[in-house]
Design an enzyme around this catalytic site. Structure first.
Site, short mmCIF file in Angstrom:
data_model
loop_
_atom_site.label_atom_id
_atom_site.label_comp_id
_atom_site.label_asym_id
_atom_site.label_seq_id
_atom_site.Cartn_x
_atom_site.Cartn_y
_atom_site.Cartn_z
N ASP A 67 -6.09 -9.37 7.44
CA ASP A 67 -5.52 -9.46 6.25
C ASP A 67 -4.03 -9.99 6.38
O ASP A 67 -3.52 -10.07 7.40
CB ASP A 67 -5.33 -8.08 5.45
CG ASP A 67 -5.11 -6.92 6.50
OD1 ASP A 67 -4.50 -7.05 7.41
OD2 ASP A 67 -5.23 -5.86 6.25
N ASN A 136 -6.21 6.16 2.49
CA ASN A 136 -7.22 6.21 1.35
C ASN A 136 -8.53 5.71 1.75
O ASN A 136 -9.45 5.46 0.94
CB ASN A 136 -6.87 5.57 0.13
CG ASN A 136 -6.56 4.02 0.34
OD1 ASN A 136 -6.91 3.68 1.57
ND2 ASN A 136 -6.07 3.24 -0.71
N HIS A 138 -9.31 2.79 3.29
CA HIS A 138 -9.15 1.30 3.37
C HIS A 138 -9.27 0.66 4.93
O HIS A 138 -9.00 1.37 5.73
CB HIS A 138 -8.38 0.59 2.60
CG HIS A 138 -7.05 0.58 3.17
ND1 HIS A 138 -5.92 0.41 2.38
CD2 HIS A 138 -6.33 0.48 4.44
CE1 HIS A 138 -4.63 0.26 3.25
NE2 HIS A 138 -4.93 0.41 4.58
N GLU A 143 -9.38 -1.86 -0.42
CA GLU A 143 -9.02 -0.44 -1.26
C GLU A 143 -10.21 0.23 -1.97
O GLU A 143 -11.29 -0.66 -1.93
CB GLU A 143 -7.99 -0.80 -2.36
CG GLU A 143 -6.61 -1.44 -1.89
CD GLU A 143 -5.80 -0.55 -1.25
OE1 GLU A 143 -6.38 0.32 -0.35
OE2 GLU A 143 -4.38 -0.73 -1.40
C1 GLP Z 1 -2.30 -1.47 6.72
C2 GLP Z 1 -3.48 -2.25 7.27
C3 GLP Z 1 -4.71 -1.74 7.71
C4 GLP Z 1 -4.43 -0.85 8.50
C5 GLP Z 1 -3.45 0.27 7.84
C6 GLP Z 1 -3.29 1.60 8.71
O1 GLP Z 1 -2.63 -0.96 5.57
N1 GLP Z 1 -3.85 -3.71 6.29
O2 GLP Z 1 -5.60 -2.81 8.23
O3 GLP Z 1 -5.64 -0.15 9.14
O4 GLP Z 1 -2.43 -0.31 7.67
O5 GLP Z 1 -2.04 1.51 9.20
P1 GLP Z 1 -1.36 2.62 10.23
O6 GLP Z 1 -2.06 2.31 11.73
O7 GLP Z 1 0.00 2.25 10.46
O8 GLP Z 1 -1.54 4.01 9.76
#
Ligand code: GLP
Length: 288
Positions: A67, A136, A138, A143
């Site tokens: 993404d 959440n 995702h 989402e």
């Molecule tokens: C972002 C990314 C996700 C990732 C998430 C978790 O939202 N788009 O792909 O899984 O962060 O982040 P963290 O590892 O900082 O908890």
């Protein structure tokens, strides 16, 4: 689904990196799906270390990130392009033209999404997709209520996600409202998946993802449908699992080629379903 539980976050990240390294050694032109987020930083540190110290070779590897934020330029320090270059691409021998992220500044965002799907397809599809999980549930930026069959598209970020990611921006209101993300269907089409989650704050959502009913309200439950998915956790993230016997507690040194979670070793083999079973048996055999 295989669940590997390691004592701490560092060992969990090392396990994820070991699995990626094994897959890359087995298939040097691996098509690797990549993720961002703080959890991934140690995985990239480990992969860089393997490149520098053990010569892990990325020269033929192609990568596709999950993404990117809409509206951020590639050189914006808050963009995922920037994160990937700084944490990984510039530190190993990946060929930059072989790395792909959606263009959040594309004039025609829908065309950019269709183009991204086409690029993945023309590379032969993703062999192994690395995933984190949002608070959440995702995956990427899919989402809650993302269709399980969704493909790469523009999405609106939820309040939970924008506040989860706010510390990575100079001001919370600078977190973009939209992003381009691979769809849930795009992720499920990968031949193998590794989801890494660490820390107590992920425990509740991890339990829902692994043990909860399939629901579009928790995108990560879609992984229950994937034939070759490995979940790597630390003890904290595993802390809310109801069942305590589906966690395979192993040391990274005990991971053998059988743990490569994808069908990338047998790209055209129809029955990839047999791989996780074999992997599970051999993990159990490796336990002391
Ligand atoms: C972002 C990314 C996700 C990732 C998430 C978790 O939202 N788009 O792909 O899984 O962060 O982040 P963290 O590892 O900082 O908890």
């Amino acid at each position: 689904m295989d669940v590997i539980i390691q004592p701490d976050a560092e060992m969990a990240a090392r396990t994820a990196a070991d699995l990626i390294a094994q897959a890359l050694s087995a298939k040097p032109d691996l098509v690797l799906g990549l993720a961002t987020g703080c959890t991934m930083e140690s995985v990239y540190d480990q992969l860089v270390r393997k490149h520098l110290e053990a010569g892990l070779d990325f020269s033929r590897c192609r990568t596709f990130n999950l993404d990117e934020y809409v509206g951020l330029a590639a050189d914006d320090p808050c963009s995922y392009h920037h994160f990937m270059r700084k944490r990984f691409f510039d530190l190993v021998n990946l060929d930059l033209p072989n790395t792909n992220l959606p263009d959040g500044l594309a004039k025609d965002l829908d065309a950019e999404c269709a183009n991204y799907e086409n690029l993945i397809a023309s590379s032969g599809g993703i062999d192994l997709q690395l995933l984190g999980i949002g608070l959440n549930g995702h995956l990427g930026f899919n989402e809650p209520l993302s269709a399980f069959r969704s493909r790469t598209r523009v999405v609106t970020l939820s309040r939970v996600t924008r506040s989860q990611n706010a510390p990575l921006f100079p001001k919370p209101r600078q977190v973009p409202r939209r992003a381009i993300t691979m769809g849930v269907g795009t992720i499920l089409a990968a031949r193998g998946c590794i989801l890494l989650a660490t820390g107590i704050e992920k425990a509740r959502i991890v339990a829902r993802a692994i043990e909860g009913p399939l629901t579009a309200m928790v995108t990560a439950t879609a992984l229950q449908l994937h034939p070759a998915c490995t979940i790597v956790l630390d003890e904290e993230a595993a802390g809310s699992l109801r069942e305590n016997d589906h966690g395979l507690r192993v040391l990274p040194a005990q991971l053998g080629p059988a743990q490569i979670p994808a069908a990338m070793l047998a790209k055209n083999e129809a029955d990839s379903h047999s791989l996780p079973a074999a992997s599970k048996k051999s993990l159990l055999a490796g336990k002391s």
